[in-house]
Design an enzyme around this catalytic site. Structure first.
Site, PDB file in Angstrom:
ATOM      1  N   ALA A 132      73.908  90.995  40.429  1.00 29.64           N
ATOM      2  CA  ALA A 132      74.467  90.771  41.757  1.00 29.64           C
ATOM      3  C   ALA A 132      75.530  91.815  42.077  1.00 29.64           C
ATOM      4  CB  ALA A 132      75.058  89.370  41.850  1.00 29.64           C
TER       5      ALA A 132
ATOM      6  N   SER B 199      71.155  88.745  39.806  1.00 30.84           N
ATOM      7  CA  SER B 199      71.806  87.615  39.170  1.00 30.84           C
ATOM      8  C   SER B 199      72.808  88.132  38.152  1.00 30.84           C
ATOM      9  CB  SER B 199      70.760  86.753  38.478  1.00 30.84           C
ATOM     10  OG  SER B 199      71.374  85.696  37.802  1.00 30.84           O
ATOM     11  N   SER B 200      73.929  87.456  38.075  1.00 27.58           N
ATOM     12  CA  SER B 200      74.956  87.823  37.119  1.00 27.58           C
ATOM     13  C   SER B 200      75.383  89.268  37.391  1.00 27.58           C
ATOM     14  CB  SER B 200      74.422  87.605  35.697  1.00 27.58           C
ATOM     15  OG  SER B 200      75.407  87.822  34.727  1.00 27.58           O
ATOM     16  N   PHE B 201      75.360  90.116  36.409  1.00 25.59           N
ATOM     17  CA  PHE B 201      75.733  91.516  36.601  1.00 25.59           C
ATOM     18  C   PHE B 201      74.847  92.180  37.651  1.00 25.59           C
ATOM     19  CE2 PHE B 201      75.316  96.025  35.248  1.00 25.59           C
ATOM     20  CZ  PHE B 201      76.618  96.421  35.511  1.00 25.59           C
TER      21      PHE B 201
END
Length: 88
Positions: free
Chosen positions: A70, A66-68
């Site tokens: 990903a 998730s976020s970074f």
């Protein structure tokens, strides 16, 4: 892990995933030490691949983030595929 390096929020998600899968989260080694250990996403992904392979030496792999996280998961997948590993 998202930016900041912690993985605690993945706990609730892991309880909802099919019980036929094991879920592992990689916390940034700098989370506690606050030292910068990597100079690039590629370097971080390469290090994380070594950790992943201590648990599961060969694919197929299911990756997520998730976020970074990903961005890191995408680079891990790219590097694994470059070495003919299967990504689901």
């Amino acid at each position: 892990h998202p930016i900041g390096g912690g993985v605690f929020w993945y706990y609730e998600l892991s309880k909802m995933i099919n019980k036929n899968f094991s879920v592992y989260a990689i916390q940034d080694p700098a989370f506690e030490s606050k030292e910068t250990l990597f100079n690039s996403i590629e370097e971080m992904a390469s290090f994380y691949i070594k950790l992943i392979k201590t648990v599961q030496p060969n694919g197929s792999y299911i990756l997520g983030g998730s976020s970074f996280g990903a961005t890191i998961a995408f680079e891990i997948a790219r590097q694994l595929e470059a070495h003919n590993e299967k990504i689901d």
